[in-house]
Design a protein around this motif. Structure first.
Motif, PDB file in Angstrom:
ATOM      1  N   THR A 123      -5.149  -7.828  -1.332  1.00  0.00           N
ATOM      2  CA  THR A 123      -4.022  -8.241  -0.621  1.00  0.00           C
ATOM      3  C   THR A 123      -4.154  -8.851   0.915  1.00  0.00           C
ATOM      4  O   THR A 123      -5.310  -8.424   1.187  1.00  0.00           O
ATOM      5  CB  THR A 123      -2.889  -7.085  -0.341  1.00  0.00           C
ATOM      6  OG1 THR A 123      -3.728  -5.939   0.070  1.00  0.00           O
ATOM      7  CG2 THR A 123      -2.741  -6.420  -1.966  1.00  0.00           C
ATOM      8  N   GLU A 124      -3.423  -9.752   1.173  1.00  0.00           N
ATOM      9  CA  GLU A 124      -3.632 -10.131   2.671  1.00  0.00           C
ATOM     10  C   GLU A 124      -3.546  -8.823   3.619  1.00  0.00           C
ATOM     11  O   GLU A 124      -4.109  -9.033   4.539  1.00  0.00           O
ATOM     12  CB  GLU A 124      -2.493 -11.190   3.071  1.00  0.00           C
ATOM     13  CG  GLU A 124      -2.978 -12.239   2.295  1.00  0.00           C
ATOM     14  CD  GLU A 124      -1.597 -13.446   2.559  1.00  0.00           C
ATOM     15  OE1 GLU A 124      -0.952 -13.190   3.445  1.00  0.00           O
ATOM     16  OE2 GLU A 124      -1.644 -14.317   1.632  1.00  0.00           O
ATOM     17  N   ASP A 125      -2.709  -8.019   3.248  1.00  0.00           N
ATOM     18  CA  ASP A 125      -2.360  -6.586   4.114  1.00  0.00           C
ATOM     19  C   ASP A 125      -3.704  -6.047   4.459  1.00  0.00           C
ATOM     20  O   ASP A 125      -4.161  -5.381   5.473  1.00  0.00           O
ATOM     21  CB  ASP A 125      -1.324  -5.986   3.612  1.00  0.00           C
ATOM     22  CG  ASP A 125       0.031  -6.268   3.760  1.00  0.00           C
ATOM     23  OD1 ASP A 125       0.257  -7.425   4.650  1.00  0.00           O
ATOM     24  OD2 ASP A 125       1.041  -5.679   3.298  1.00  0.00           O
ATOM     25  N   GLN A 126      -4.543  -5.881   3.197  1.00  0.00           N
ATOM     26  CA  GLN A 126      -6.156  -5.346   3.563  1.00  0.00           C
ATOM     27  C   GLN A 126      -6.852  -6.033   4.343  1.00  0.00           C
ATOM     28  O   GLN A 126      -7.378  -5.551   5.296  1.00  0.00           O
ATOM     29  CB  GLN A 126      -6.483  -4.944   2.191  1.00  0.00           C
ATOM     30  CG  GLN A 126      -7.884  -4.417   2.198  1.00  0.00           C
ATOM     31  CD  GLN A 126      -9.246  -5.530   2.202  1.00  0.00           C
ATOM     32  OE1 GLN A 126      -8.947  -6.816   1.605  1.00  0.00           O
ATOM     33  NE2 GLN A 126     -10.165  -5.121   2.792  1.00  0.00           N
ATOM     34  N   LYS A 127      -6.649  -7.386   4.213  1.00  0.00           N
ATOM     35  CA  LYS A 127      -7.510  -8.080   5.244  1.00  0.00           C
ATOM     36  C   LYS A 127      -7.083  -7.800   6.569  1.00  0.00           C
ATOM     37  O   LYS A 127      -7.935  -7.785   7.701  1.00  0.00           O
ATOM     38  CB  LYS A 127      -7.361  -9.488   4.801  1.00  0.00           C
ATOM     39  CG  LYS A 127      -7.850  -9.969   3.419  1.00  0.00           C
ATOM     40  CD  LYS A 127      -9.342  -9.721   3.340  1.00  0.00           C
ATOM     41  CE  LYS A 127      -9.886  -9.902   2.032  1.00  0.00           C
ATOM     42  NZ  LYS A 127      -9.721  -8.930   0.967  1.00  0.00           N
ATOM     43  N   GLU A 128      -5.758  -7.920   6.784  1.00  0.00           N
ATOM     44  CA  GLU A 128      -5.070  -7.858   8.076  1.00  0.00           C
ATOM     45  C   GLU A 128      -5.374  -6.313   8.807  1.00  0.00           C
ATOM     46  O   GLU A 128      -5.665  -6.236   9.724  1.00  0.00           O
ATOM     47  CB  GLU A 128      -3.573  -8.179   8.202  1.00  0.00           C
ATOM     48  CG  GLU A 128      -2.953  -7.740   9.194  1.00  0.00           C
ATOM     49  CD  GLU A 128      -3.015  -8.334  10.467  1.00  0.00           C
ATOM     50  OE1 GLU A 128      -3.774  -9.381  10.458  1.00  0.00           O
ATOM     51  OE2 GLU A 128      -2.387  -8.082  11.494  1.00  0.00           O
ATOM     52  N   SER A 164       0.894  -1.173   0.005  1.00  0.00           N
ATOM     53  CA  SER A 164       0.080  -0.058   0.014  1.00  0.00           C
ATOM     54  C   SER A 164       0.790   1.093  -0.079  1.00  0.00           C
ATOM     55  O   SER A 164       0.399   2.292  -0.456  1.00  0.00           O
ATOM     56  CB  SER A 164      -0.876  -0.066   1.088  1.00  0.00           C
ATOM     57  OG  SER A 164      -0.209  -0.160   2.552  1.00  0.00           O
ATOM     58  N   VAL A 165       2.053   1.306   0.449  1.00  0.00           N
ATOM     59  CA  VAL A 165       2.954   2.247   0.570  1.00  0.00           C
ATOM     60  C   VAL A 165       3.282   2.775  -0.883  1.00  0.00           C
ATOM     61  O   VAL A 165       3.345   3.732  -1.376  1.00  0.00           O
ATOM     62  CB  VAL A 165       4.332   2.120   1.486  1.00  0.00           C
ATOM     63  CG1 VAL A 165       5.309   3.079   1.208  1.00  0.00           C
ATOM     64  CG2 VAL A 165       3.770   2.346   3.028  1.00  0.00           C
ATOM     65  N   ASP A 188       3.228  -7.687   3.689  1.00  0.00           N
ATOM     66  CA  ASP A 188       3.711  -7.280   2.274  1.00  0.00           C
ATOM     67  C   ASP A 188       3.330  -8.092   1.355  1.00  0.00           C
ATOM     68  O   ASP A 188       3.746  -8.649   0.249  1.00  0.00           O
ATOM     69  CB  ASP A 188       5.089  -7.069   1.959  1.00  0.00           C
ATOM     70  CG  ASP A 188       5.804  -6.081   2.987  1.00  0.00           C
ATOM     71  OD1 ASP A 188       4.959  -5.341   3.565  1.00  0.00           O
ATOM     72  OD2 ASP A 188       6.985  -6.009   3.464  1.00  0.00           O
ATOM     73  N   LYS A 189       1.893  -8.817   1.601  1.00  0.00           N
ATOM     74  CA  LYS A 189       1.545  -9.734   0.773  1.00  0.00           C
ATOM     75  C   LYS A 189      -0.085  -9.414   0.435  1.00  0.00           C
ATOM     76  O   LYS A 189      -0.395  -8.917   0.926  1.00  0.00           O
ATOM     77  CB  LYS A 189       1.297 -11.188   1.469  1.00  0.00           C
ATOM     78  CG  LYS A 189       2.788 -11.954   1.543  1.00  0.00           C
ATOM     79  CD  LYS A 189       2.693 -13.249   2.106  1.00  0.00           C
ATOM     80  CE  LYS A 189       3.836 -13.766   2.449  1.00  0.00           C
ATOM     81  NZ  LYS A 189       5.117 -13.994   1.820  1.00  0.00           N
TER      82      LYS A 189
END
Ligand code: HXC
Length: 258
Positions: A237-242, A204-205, A257-258
């Protein structure tokens, strides 16, 4: 690799690049720009690095392109060597976030280099300027374009036509820099901001950096469409879920970062 004109340290996940030609107030000669482009390219590929800070000394971020190196060049030399141009393009192409921590003089190519970074944090003794007009030339690595976008036409035109310097306070008021901090605290503050960015998810960065930078190159409608597609893609992305799960569970997110 050891560089002749740069000092590099990695602190946690942040790479600190210090321009280091004190005898010439960090004037940008071709060696320095080439080494800087190389270092940024390597930082982009280094999984340990999540954000980059470029700084100079307390007296000078960089006092411009190296006048001694340029003085004997002909038009043919400049056109055929593409002196500075290719390295400037490589610097701008860095994908990881790059913060310019500017103390002292950021003049000519030094101001242009700071503006190529994602944002500028300034020390209270910073002085920005495009004094090329005093040398019979004009800015050559983006100054007429980026300064105008940062501070507007009137101020950019006045600075570029007269060569006058802008102090830190005016630079903040005009939108050239994000914040002004005491000179003694500049690097510490820049590293703290970089650390904060380094905690976020790298995907996302990178998306945020690219979308903001696109705003300088696209119409509003195109930019909004670009942002929308990128925003939608982040839901893969997994980062959005997390990130969203962590919010709802009232805990800090663990981005992977996934
Ligand atoms: C080469 C430079 C330099 C530069 C300073 N020095 N700036 N050398 N290129 N751009 C050297 C000086 O020659 C001197 O070396 C030493 O650094 C210390 O500088 P002083 O002038 O003695 O310091 P001071 O009196 O404190 O003045 C600081 C200053 C002044 C106001 C920043 O140095 C200055 O005006 N510098 C030039 C700024 C400038 O015009 N920049 C734009 C460059 S053109 P010695 O050996 O004499 O002690 C440009 C084009 C970009 O950037 C386009 C890219 C393609």
């Amino acid at each position: 690799m050891a560089y002749k004109t740069l000092l590099i340290e990695i602190k946690d996940s942040v790479e600190l690049i210090r321009l280091n030609r004190p005898e010439a107030l960090n004037a940008l000669n071709s060696e320095l720009l080439c080494e800087l482009a190389d270092a940024l390219g390597k930082a982009d590929l280094d999984p340990k690095v999540r954000a980059i800070v470029i700084t100079g000394s307390e007296k000078a971020f960089a006092a411009g392109a190296d006048i001694k190196e340029m003085s004997e060049k002909s038009y043919a030399d400049m056109a055929s060597e593409r002196l500075f141009a290719e390295d400037a393009d490589r610097i701008v192409a860095t994908r990881k976030p790059v913060i310019a921590a500017v103390a002292g003089y950021a003049l000519g190519g030094g101001c242009e280099l700071a503006m190529m970074c994602d944002f500028i944090l300034a020390a209270d003794n910073a002085k920005f300027g495009q004094p090329e007009i005093n040398l019979g030339i004009i800015p050559g690595i983006g100054g007429t374009q980026r300064l105008t976008r940062f501070v507007g036409k009137s101020k950019a035109m006045e600075m570029i036509l007269t060569g006058r310097f802008m102090e830190a306070e005016e630079a903040e008021r005009s939108g050239l820099v994000s914040r002004v901090v005491p000179a003694k605290k500049l690097v510490e503050e820049a590293l703290a901001v970089a650390d904060k960015i380094a905690e976020k998810g790298a995907i996302s960065v990178a998306a945020a950096k690219e979308a903001v930078n696109r705003s300088y190159e696209m119409t509003l409608a195109e930019g909004v469409r670009f942002e929308r597609t990128s925003f939608q893609g982040l839901f893969a992305t997994e980062d959005q879920k997390e990130g969203m799960a962590a919010f709802m569970e009232k805990r800090a997110p663990q981005f992977r970062d996934k």
